[in-house]
Design an enzyme around this catalytic site. Structure first.
Site, PDB file in Angstrom:
ATOM      1  N   GLU A  85       0.738  -1.228   0.228  1.00  0.00           N
ATOM      2  CA  GLU A  85       0.024   0.065  -0.125  1.00  0.00           C
ATOM      3  C   GLU A  85       0.838   1.397  -0.060  1.00  0.00           C
ATOM      4  O   GLU A  85       1.991   1.483   0.655  1.00  0.00           O
ATOM      5  CB  GLU A  85      -0.796   0.035   1.203  1.00  0.00           C
ATOM      6  N   CYS A 134       2.772   8.481   1.967  1.00  0.00           N
ATOM      7  CA  CYS A 134       3.142   7.483   3.063  1.00  0.00           C
ATOM      8  C   CYS A 134       3.657   6.229   2.284  1.00  0.00           C
ATOM      9  O   CYS A 134       2.727   5.638   1.478  1.00  0.00           O
ATOM     10  CB  CYS A 134       2.105   7.045   3.919  1.00  0.00           C
ATOM     11  N   CYS A 146       4.598  -7.477   7.826  1.00  0.00           N
ATOM     12  CA  CYS A 146       5.273  -7.005   9.099  1.00  0.00           C
ATOM     13  C   CYS A 146       5.479  -8.004  10.138  1.00  0.00           C
ATOM     14  O   CYS A 146       4.513  -8.602  10.325  1.00  0.00           O
ATOM     15  CB  CYS A 146       4.592  -5.672   9.473  1.00  0.00           C
ATOM     16  N   CYS A 172       2.099  -5.711  16.277  1.00  0.00           N
ATOM     17  CA  CYS A 172       1.431  -4.757  17.317  1.00  0.00           C
ATOM     18  C   CYS A 172      -0.125  -5.444  17.051  1.00  0.00           C
ATOM     19  O   CYS A 172      -0.541  -5.492  16.026  1.00  0.00           O
ATOM     20  CB  CYS A 172       1.328  -3.223  16.664  1.00  0.00           C
ATOM     21  N   CYS A 200      -2.781  -3.468  14.875  1.00  0.00           N
ATOM     22  CA  CYS A 200      -2.443  -2.974  13.610  1.00  0.00           C
ATOM     23  C   CYS A 200      -2.748  -3.939  12.464  1.00  0.00           C
ATOM     24  O   CYS A 200      -2.614  -5.217  12.705  1.00  0.00           O
ATOM     25  CB  CYS A 200      -1.038  -2.716  13.569  1.00  0.00           C
ATOM     26  N   CYS A 218      -3.423   1.582   7.905  1.00  0.00           N
ATOM     27  CA  CYS A 218      -2.301   1.006   7.221  1.00  0.00           C
ATOM     28  C   CYS A 218      -2.478  -0.772   7.287  1.00  0.00           C
ATOM     29  O   CYS A 218      -2.434  -1.378   8.254  1.00  0.00           O
ATOM     30  CB  CYS A 218      -1.009   1.559   7.969  1.00  0.00           C
TER      31      CYS A 218
END
Length: 368
Positions: A92, A105, A112, A116, A119, A341
């Site tokens: 993205e 961004c 990832c 978290c 997220c 995100c």
């Protein structure tokens, strides 16, 4: 065979590569001008570059390696791009229209591993780092979008806050920054570039030593170890004591301010006592830090978390301000599209997975 992106070279690196392949170093500046000033999409358009040099470049590199897969446009002008890489992975990139310019961004990894708990980016584990060229090309994709609008707008600001942990892809991130801030290329001023990290102490120190002169933002999200470990598993490896030591090193070495990012989660980290704890944590740094309070964008897979109530956000803000902490509440962008995100990417992957299951079921029904 997929070719690497030509955008992955710094100007110095491109000059060295051309020289090693029998061409003048000065040819690199010609190519650079075509890429970033004239913004060509094919090597054939580089008409002032010698034909044999163009052929060499085309045999070894690609200008366009990212495919626009989905584009969502918000009523506020925010544009979210879901881009497909040459290997089929999705990432993205987001264009945010600000009063001060056009901010982009960018993503640094496919997936990832930070994990978290609130997220969307971490819903799918990291499969690889992006190359410097793939990160730069995200900026170029947005610039091509702006060019097509015909309003003479340029990308003016960059935030490295997309999918992935930038400091876990440190070398490619550094090359990316050196490329986009080059005065002969995109000329993005260092003060207009911000890199966000979840907190890797050794890399924060290395970042301070790198003299890149760009801004640093730290995803803090909790004022104590118990709470931060609960919502950010990275805190198990790097507790706040280690993290704050690295922050002190950064502040002293770089002589630059640091932004503390704090996503507010209803009933989790948004209470008055946590605001007071945060003020105390930053008390000795209040002159060189600021806090950016971020209203949470809910994620379907993390239904245990909700956006804080407006009165709690304002109360949290007031306590920080009364304690002398420089504080802002982030202006929201793209709330009518997949704002969080990684949300658009994870939704598309779920959709593709469901389609495959449906097709498989149909096939079994036919053969049965």
């Amino acid at each position: 065979m997929n070719k690497p992106s030509i955008y992955g070279f710094t100007l110095e690196q491109l000059g060295t590569w051309l020289e090693e392949h029998g061409h003048k170093r000065s040819r690199a500046l010609q190519v650079w001008n075509y890429l970033y000033r004239q913004r060509v999409t094919t090597f054939e358009e580089m008409t002032d570059v010698r034909p044999e040099c163009r052929t060499l470049l085309e045999e070894n590199f690609a200008i366009q390696t990212l495919e626009e897969f989905v584009k969502q446009e918000s009523a506020d002008g925010t544009v979210k791009f879901l881009l497909r890489l040459q290997d089929g992975n999705l990432i993205e990139t987001v264009l945010m229209r600000q009063k001060y310019g056009q901010s982009v961004c960018v993503t640094t990894q496919v997936g990832c591993n930070i994990g978290c708990s609130f997220c969307a980016s971490g819903l799918i584990k990291k499969s690889r780092d992006l190359t410097a060229g793939e990160i730069v090309e995200q900026i170029m994709k947005v610039q091509f979008h702006l060019d097509a609008a015909g309003q003479d707008q340029l990308v003016t600001h960059i935030v490295v806050m997309g999918i992935g942990e930038p400091f876990d892809n440190f070398d490619n991130m550094v090359d990316f920054i050196n490329i986009v801030k080059d005065q002969k290329g995109l000329v993005i001023a260092p003060k207009r570039i911000t890199v966000s990290t979840s907190g890797l102490p050794d890399k924060i120190r290395e970042f301070a030593d790198s003299d890149l002169l760009v801004n640093l933002a730290l995803s803090l999200h909790a004022p104590n170890n118990e709470l931060r470990t609960r919502i950010m598993k990275i805190n198990r490896a790097y507790p706040l004591e280690q993290l704050m030591d690295a922050v002190d090193y950064y502040l002293e070495k770089s002589n630059r301010r640091i932004m503390m990012e704090y996503i507010l989660l209803q009933g989790v980290n948004d209470q008055k006592e946590q605001a007071q704890e945060l003020a105390e944590l930053l008390a000795d740094k209040k002159q060189v830090t600021s806090v950016n309070l971020i209203p949470y964008n809910p994620v379907d897979e993390h239904s245990q978390y909700q956006r804080s109530k407006q009165e709690d956000i304002l109360a949290f803000y007031d306590i920080l301000k009364k304690n002398g902490i420089n504080c802002t509440i982030r202006m929201e962008h793209g709330t009518d599209i997949d704002a969080a995100c990684g949300q658009l990417r994870s939704k598309q992957i779920r959709k593709d997975s469901q389609s495959r299951k449906t097709e498989s079921a149909r096939g079994e029904a036919v053969t049965g």
